[in-house]
Design a protein around this motif. Structure first.
Motif, PDB file in Angstrom:
ATOM      1  N   GLN A  76       0.835  -1.211   0.000  1.00  0.00           N
ATOM      2  CA  GLN A  76       0.000   0.000   0.000  1.00  0.00           C
ATOM      3  C   GLN A  76       0.869   1.261   0.000  1.00  0.00           C
ATOM      4  O   GLN A  76       1.774   1.402   0.808  1.00  0.00           O
ATOM      5  CB  GLN A  76      -0.909   0.019   1.233  1.00  0.00           C
ATOM      6  CG  GLN A  76      -1.747   1.288   1.386  1.00  0.00           C
ATOM      7  CD  GLN A  76      -2.755   1.463   0.264  1.00  0.00           C
ATOM      8  OE1 GLN A  76      -3.564   0.586   0.016  1.00  0.00           O
ATOM      9  NE2 GLN A  76      -2.692   2.591  -0.436  1.00  0.00           N
ATOM     10  N   VAL A  77       0.598   2.175  -0.924  1.00  0.00           N
ATOM     11  CA  VAL A  77       1.328   3.449  -0.968  1.00  0.00           C
ATOM     12  C   VAL A  77       0.735   4.375   0.100  1.00  0.00           C
ATOM     13  O   VAL A  77      -0.488   4.531   0.179  1.00  0.00           O
ATOM     14  CB  VAL A  77       1.243   4.096  -2.371  1.00  0.00           C
ATOM     15  CG1 VAL A  77       1.915   5.462  -2.372  1.00  0.00           C
ATOM     16  CG2 VAL A  77       1.886   3.185  -3.408  1.00  0.00           C
ATOM     17  N   GLY A 100       5.877   8.737   1.570  1.00  0.00           N
ATOM     18  CA  GLY A 100       5.892  10.198   1.497  1.00  0.00           C
ATOM     19  C   GLY A 100       5.525  10.873   2.802  1.00  0.00           C
ATOM     20  O   GLY A 100       4.795  10.306   3.622  1.00  0.00           O
ATOM     21  N   PHE A 101       6.077  12.063   2.980  1.00  0.00           N
ATOM     22  CA  PHE A 101       5.793  12.906   4.141  1.00  0.00           C
ATOM     23  C   PHE A 101       5.508  14.313   3.659  1.00  0.00           C
ATOM     24  O   PHE A 101       6.323  14.889   2.925  1.00  0.00           O
ATOM     25  CB  PHE A 101       7.027  12.996   5.058  1.00  0.00           C
ATOM     26  CG  PHE A 101       7.015  12.022   6.189  1.00  0.00           C
ATOM     27  CD1 PHE A 101       6.369  12.321   7.377  1.00  0.00           C
ATOM     28  CD2 PHE A 101       7.679  10.813   6.073  1.00  0.00           C
ATOM     29  CE1 PHE A 101       6.380  11.413   8.435  1.00  0.00           C
ATOM     30  CE2 PHE A 101       7.697   9.909   7.117  1.00  0.00           C
ATOM     31  CZ  PHE A 101       7.031  10.215   8.298  1.00  0.00           C
ATOM     32  N   VAL A 114       2.085  15.687  -4.655  1.00  0.00           N
ATOM     33  CA  VAL A 114       2.837  14.633  -3.968  1.00  0.00           C
ATOM     34  C   VAL A 114       2.108  13.297  -4.096  1.00  0.00           C
ATOM     35  O   VAL A 114       2.733  12.254  -4.316  1.00  0.00           O
ATOM     36  CB  VAL A 114       3.084  14.999  -2.481  1.00  0.00           C
ATOM     37  CG1 VAL A 114       3.688  13.821  -1.725  1.00  0.00           C
ATOM     38  CG2 VAL A 114       3.994  16.211  -2.372  1.00  0.00           C
ATOM     39  N   ILE A 115       0.771  13.317  -3.975  1.00  0.00           N
ATOM     40  CA  ILE A 115      -0.022  12.088  -4.141  1.00  0.00           C
ATOM     41  C   ILE A 115       0.254  11.479  -5.521  1.00  0.00           C
ATOM     42  O   ILE A 115       0.495  10.280  -5.660  1.00  0.00           O
ATOM     43  CB  ILE A 115      -1.533  12.387  -3.960  1.00  0.00           C
ATOM     44  CG1 ILE A 115      -1.829  12.669  -2.483  1.00  0.00           C
ATOM     45  CG2 ILE A 115      -2.388  11.227  -4.482  1.00  0.00           C
ATOM     46  CD1 ILE A 115      -3.226  13.213  -2.213  1.00  0.00           C
ATOM     47  N   THR A 116       0.264  12.336  -6.552  1.00  0.00           N
ATOM     48  CA  THR A 116       0.541  11.867  -7.916  1.00  0.00           C
ATOM     49  C   THR A 116       1.954  11.309  -8.023  1.00  0.00           C
ATOM     50  O   THR A 116       2.185  10.260  -8.632  1.00  0.00           O
ATOM     51  CB  THR A 116       0.353  13.030  -8.923  1.00  0.00           C
ATOM     52  OG1 THR A 116      -0.967  13.568  -8.754  1.00  0.00           O
ATOM     53  CG2 THR A 116       0.517  12.566 -10.353  1.00  0.00           C
ATOM     54  N   THR A 117       2.910  12.001  -7.410  1.00  0.00           N
ATOM     55  CA  THR A 117       4.311  11.546  -7.419  1.00  0.00           C
ATOM     56  C   THR A 117       4.432  10.154  -6.809  1.00  0.00           C
ATOM     57  O   THR A 117       5.102   9.268  -7.352  1.00  0.00           O
ATOM     58  CB  THR A 117       5.194  12.537  -6.625  1.00  0.00           C
ATOM     59  OG1 THR A 117       5.123  13.817  -7.256  1.00  0.00           O
ATOM     60  CG2 THR A 117       6.639  12.089  -6.563  1.00  0.00           C
ATOM     61  N   TRP A 124       8.613  10.978  -1.637  1.00  0.00           N
ATOM     62  CA  TRP A 124       8.659  12.423  -1.399  1.00  0.00           C
ATOM     63  C   TRP A 124       8.700  12.710   0.101  1.00  0.00           C
ATOM     64  O   TRP A 124       7.879  12.196   0.848  1.00  0.00           O
ATOM     65  CB  TRP A 124       7.438  13.127  -1.989  1.00  0.00           C
ATOM     66  CG  TRP A 124       7.491  14.600  -1.733  1.00  0.00           C
ATOM     67  CD1 TRP A 124       7.003  15.266  -0.651  1.00  0.00           C
ATOM     68  CD2 TRP A 124       8.128  15.592  -2.543  1.00  0.00           C
ATOM     69  NE1 TRP A 124       7.284  16.605  -0.737  1.00  0.00           N
ATOM     70  CE2 TRP A 124       7.980  16.835  -1.890  1.00  0.00           C
ATOM     71  CE3 TRP A 124       8.814  15.552  -3.760  1.00  0.00           C
ATOM     72  CZ2 TRP A 124       8.474  18.028  -2.415  1.00  0.00           C
ATOM     73  CZ3 TRP A 124       9.297  16.731  -4.278  1.00  0.00           C
ATOM     74  CH2 TRP A 124       9.127  17.948  -3.607  1.00  0.00           C
ATOM     75  N   ILE A 125       9.676  13.503   0.517  1.00  0.00           N
ATOM     76  CA  ILE A 125       9.695  14.006   1.891  1.00  0.00           C
ATOM     77  C   ILE A 125       9.880  15.515   1.809  1.00  0.00           C
ATOM     78  O   ILE A 125      10.857  15.985   1.217  1.00  0.00           O
ATOM     79  CB  ILE A 125      10.825  13.382   2.732  1.00  0.00           C
ATOM     80  CG1 ILE A 125      10.647  11.862   2.822  1.00  0.00           C
ATOM     81  CG2 ILE A 125      10.841  13.972   4.132  1.00  0.00           C
ATOM     82  CD1 ILE A 125      11.726  11.140   3.607  1.00  0.00           C
TER      83      ILE A 125
END
Length: 200
Positions: A76-77, A100-101, A114-117, A124-125
């Motif tokens: 899960q992302v 990601g953060f 960021v969600i798309t990345t 992504w942080i």
């Protein structure tokens, strides 16, 4: 199109994100959750591309929810949203595979990008979050941090042992080590000291 589940106990923020994210990108919000347990249930039910989850929630927090979710959905992302990422928390989240953060103060457009990345398989942080994580002078081990976090939440040694699947004697040893390292007299003082130094 990227599908997401949003988990945050602050209803105002959650509702705002739920309505703004679809305007900022190709994003569909499948469900909202107001706590860690609901986040786990909603994610297992809806299987979103990305789970956007708040770090600090009452009861089961973001980290606990991610740990629980990993048992069922190891791939899960996950994007974690936080006001202040302490180094220990960031380390633990990365160990749990959080991709990601972002800061809670970020613009919805930034969160959407960021969600798309993350959906594209990248990480992504946010710079302000990663800067905090680099400054890490914490002498405590991960397990010592775990028992101090539980102490700070008011759990007894027996409760901590049960929660962390440890023997009570082991918990006492971790607490004793943490008290020595923080030069404090009680486990509650040690937890307070660690929190003040952003180690928890």
């Amino acid at each position: 199109m990227t599908t997401v589940v949003l988990a945050d106990d602050e209803a105002l923020l959650r509702k705002a994100l739920a309505s703004l994210l679809p305007l900022e990108g190709e994003i569909t919000v499948l469900a909202e959750a107001e706590g860690g347990e609901q986040a786990v249930q909603a994610t297992l039910r809806h299987r979103p591309d990305v789970l956007v989850i708040d770090l600090e929630m009452p009861g089961m927090d973001g980290l606990d929810a991610v740990a629980e979710l990993r048992k069922e959905r190891p791939d899960q992302v996950i994007l974690m949203v936080t006001r202040h990422a302490r180094p220990g928390v960031l380390r633990k989240a990365l160990k749990l595979g959080v991709q990601g953060f972002v800061s809670k103060s970020a613009e919805p457009a930034h969160i959407a990008s960021v969600i798309t990345t993350l959906h594209e398989g990248k990480r992504w942080i946010d710079p302000d979050v990663s800067a905090l994580a680099v400054v890490d002078d914490c002498p405590l081990t991960d397990r010592e941090i775990d028992v101090l976090r539980a102490t700070g939440e008011g759990y007894s040694v027996a409760d901590i042992a049960a929660r962390l699947h440890l023997a009570e004697g082991t918990v006492r040893n971790y607490l004793s080590n943490a008290m020595q390292k923080t030069q404090t007299r009680t486990r509650h003082e040690a937890a307070r000291y660690a929190r003040e130094h952003d180690w928890l």
